[in-house]
Scaffold this motif. Structure first.
Motif, PDB file in Angstrom:
ATOM      1  N   ALA A 170       6.169   4.582  -5.771  1.00 23.16           N
ATOM      2  CA  ALA A 170       6.023   5.579  -4.856  1.00 23.16           C
ATOM      3  C   ALA A 170       4.521   6.313  -4.682  1.00 23.16           C
ATOM      4  O   ALA A 170       4.663   6.521  -3.679  1.00 23.16           O
ATOM      5  N   VAL A 171       4.072   5.634  -5.506  1.00 23.61           N
ATOM      6  CA  VAL A 171       2.258   5.201  -5.160  1.00 23.61           C
ATOM      7  C   VAL A 171       2.104   4.283  -3.586  1.00 23.61           C
ATOM      8  O   VAL A 171       1.427   4.622  -3.186  1.00 23.61           O
ATOM      9  N   LEU A 172       2.691   3.295  -4.302  1.00 30.78           N
ATOM     10  CA  LEU A 172       3.398   2.392  -2.656  1.00 30.78           C
ATOM     11  C   LEU A 172       2.955   3.397  -1.192  1.00 30.78           C
ATOM     12  O   LEU A 172       2.455   3.152  -0.146  1.00 30.78           O
ATOM     13  N   ILE A 173       4.111   4.460  -1.662  1.00 30.19           N
ATOM     14  CA  ILE A 173       4.484   4.751  -0.595  1.00 30.19           C
ATOM     15  C   ILE A 173       3.699   5.842   0.179  1.00 30.19           C
ATOM     16  O   ILE A 173       3.484   6.403   1.464  1.00 30.19           O
ATOM     17  N   GLN A 174       3.022   6.030  -1.237  1.00 32.38           N
ATOM     18  CA  GLN A 174       2.069   7.592  -0.903  1.00 32.38           C
ATOM     19  C   GLN A 174       0.861   6.883  -0.428  1.00 32.38           C
ATOM     20  O   GLN A 174       0.423   7.427   0.707  1.00 32.38           O
ATOM     21  N   ALA A 175       0.418   4.926  -0.569  1.00 28.67           N
ATOM     22  CA  ALA A 175      -0.721   4.510   0.032  1.00 28.67           C
ATOM     23  C   ALA A 175      -0.648   4.593   1.195  1.00 28.67           C
ATOM     24  O   ALA A 175      -1.544   4.515   1.945  1.00 28.67           O
ATOM     25  N   ARG A 176       0.687   4.523   2.006  1.00 25.60           N
ATOM     26  CA  ARG A 176       0.452   4.518   3.178  1.00 25.60           C
ATOM     27  C   ARG A 176       0.118   5.377   3.600  1.00 25.60           C
ATOM     28  O   ARG A 176      -0.396   5.202   4.894  1.00 25.60           O
ATOM     29  N   ASP A 177       0.728   6.329   3.532  1.00 27.25           N
ATOM     30  CA  ASP A 177      -0.458   8.127   3.576  1.00 27.25           C
ATOM     31  C   ASP A 177      -1.402   7.834   4.144  1.00 27.25           C
ATOM     32  O   ASP A 177      -2.261   8.381   4.612  1.00 27.25           O
ATOM     33  N   TRP A 178      -2.327   7.361   2.962  1.00 30.30           N
ATOM     34  CA  TRP A 178      -4.010   7.207   2.239  1.00 30.30           C
ATOM     35  C   TRP A 178      -4.154   6.468   3.068  1.00 30.30           C
ATOM     36  O   TRP A 178      -5.256   6.975   3.797  1.00 30.30           O
ATOM     37  N   LEU A 179      -3.611   5.321   3.728  1.00 26.35           N
ATOM     38  CA  LEU A 179      -4.131   4.822   4.299  1.00 26.35           C
ATOM     39  C   LEU A 179      -4.166   4.570   6.707  1.00 26.35           C
ATOM     40  O   LEU A 179      -4.626   4.158   7.241  1.00 26.35           O
ATOM     41  N   GLY A 180      -3.527   5.441   6.600  1.00 26.22           N
ATOM     42  CA  GLY A 180      -3.498   6.082   7.996  1.00 26.22           C
ATOM     43  C   GLY A 180      -1.990   5.110   8.622  1.00 26.22           C
ATOM     44  O   GLY A 180      -1.802   4.913   9.679  1.00 26.22           O
ATOM     45  N   LEU A 181      -1.181   4.663   7.434  1.00 24.80           N
ATOM     46  CA  LEU A 181      -0.237   3.744   8.319  1.00 24.80           C
ATOM     47  C   LEU A 181       1.124   4.233   8.555  1.00 24.80           C
ATOM     48  O   LEU A 181       0.628   5.636   8.602  1.00 24.80           O
ATOM     49  N   PRO A 182       1.689   4.350   8.896  1.00 29.12           N
ATOM     50  CA  PRO A 182       3.165   5.287  10.809  1.00 29.12           C
ATOM     51  C   PRO A 182       3.612   5.517   8.886  1.00 29.12           C
ATOM     52  O   PRO A 182       4.604   4.107   8.191  1.00 29.12           O
ATOM     53  N   ALA A 183       4.754   6.853   9.370  1.00 24.51           N
ATOM     54  CA  ALA A 183       5.361   6.857   8.443  1.00 24.51           C
ATOM     55  C   ALA A 183       7.146   5.970   8.507  1.00 24.51           C
ATOM     56  O   ALA A 183       7.221   5.166   9.589  1.00 24.51           O
ATOM     57  N   VAL A 184       7.096   5.719   7.835  1.00 27.24           N
ATOM     58  CA  VAL A 184       8.933   5.101   7.657  1.00 27.24           C
ATOM     59  C   VAL A 184       9.570   6.020   7.772  1.00 27.24           C
ATOM     60  O   VAL A 184       9.661   6.828   7.410  1.00 27.24           O
ATOM     61  N   PRO A 185      10.609   5.647   8.003  1.00 25.40           N
ATOM     62  CA  PRO A 185      12.068   7.207   8.534  1.00 25.40           C
ATOM     63  C   PRO A 185      12.501   7.208   6.769  1.00 25.40           C
ATOM     64  O   PRO A 185      12.502   6.140   6.251  1.00 25.40           O
ATOM     65  N   ALA A 186      13.350   8.726   6.681  1.00 21.75           N
ATOM     66  CA  ALA A 186      13.485   8.793   5.729  1.00 21.75           C
ATOM     67  C   ALA A 186      14.948   8.211   5.187  1.00 21.75           C
ATOM     68  O   ALA A 186      14.668   7.551   4.396  1.00 21.75           O
ATOM     69  N   TRP A 187      15.333   7.726   5.994  1.00 20.81           N
ATOM     70  CA  TRP A 187      16.824   7.111   5.614  1.00 20.81           C
ATOM     71  C   TRP A 187      16.524   5.935   5.268  1.00 20.81           C
ATOM     72  O   TRP A 187      17.283   4.639   4.223  1.00 20.81           O
ATOM     73  N   GLN A 188      15.292   4.917   5.560  1.00 19.77           N
ATOM     74  CA  GLN A 188      14.478   3.665   4.949  1.00 19.77           C
ATOM     75  C   GLN A 188      14.073   3.711   3.540  1.00 19.77           C
ATOM     76  O   GLN A 188      14.467   3.440   2.966  1.00 19.77           O
ATOM     77  N   LEU A 189      13.882   4.636   3.776  1.00 20.96           N
ATOM     78  CA  LEU A 189      12.906   5.113   2.071  1.00 20.96           C
ATOM     79  C   LEU A 189      14.051   4.867   1.282  1.00 20.96           C
ATOM     80  O   LEU A 189      14.189   4.882   0.238  1.00 20.96           O
ATOM     81  N   ILE A 190      15.166   5.879   2.134  1.00 17.13           N
ATOM     82  CA  ILE A 190      16.040   6.258   0.672  1.00 17.13           C
ATOM     83  C   ILE A 190      17.177   5.081   0.510  1.00 17.13           C
ATOM     84  O   ILE A 190      17.175   4.777  -1.085  1.00 17.13           O
ATOM     85  N   LEU A 191      16.754   4.319   1.450  1.00 19.13           N
ATOM     86  CA  LEU A 191      17.752   2.868   1.010  1.00 19.13           C
ATOM     87  C   LEU A 191      17.138   2.251   0.290  1.00 19.13           C
ATOM     88  O   LEU A 191      18.160   1.549  -1.089  1.00 19.13           O
ATOM     89  N   TYR A 192      15.850   1.904  -0.040  1.00 22.42           N
ATOM     90  CA  TYR A 192      14.761   1.152  -0.910  1.00 22.42           C
ATOM     91  C   TYR A 192      14.952   1.238  -2.206  1.00 22.42           C
ATOM     92  O   TYR A 192      14.865   0.796  -2.879  1.00 22.42           O
TER      93      TYR A 192
END
Length: 66
Positions: A5-27
């Motif tokens: 969860a911290v790694l996923i939140q870090a994507r937002d903090w770094l301004g990286l593009p969002a990942v689709p929800a279905w990919q996050l759920i699968l991950y």
């Protein structure tokens, strides 16, 4: 799981593009199933090493204390 969860939140903090929800759920599902599988494999090994009577309440209560 919290580390993921911290790694996923870090994507937002770094301004990286969002990942689709279905990919996050699968991950998350894959990471969670891996954790459950590892836990199921190692629990009997740890119980045998600690010489606990398994599956008893004593085994569960004392395994957290060590």
């Amino acid at each position: 799981m919290c580390g993921m969860a911290v790694l996923i939140q870090a994507r937002d903090w770094l301004g990286l593009p969002a990942v689709p929800a279905w990919q996050l759920i699968l991950y998350y599902g894959c990471i969670g199933m891996f954790g459950v599988g590892v836990g199921m494999l190692y629990t009997p090994i740890l119980v045998d090493r600690m010489r606990l009577s398994f599956p008893s309440g004593y085994a569960v209560a004392t395994s957290c204390a060590h």
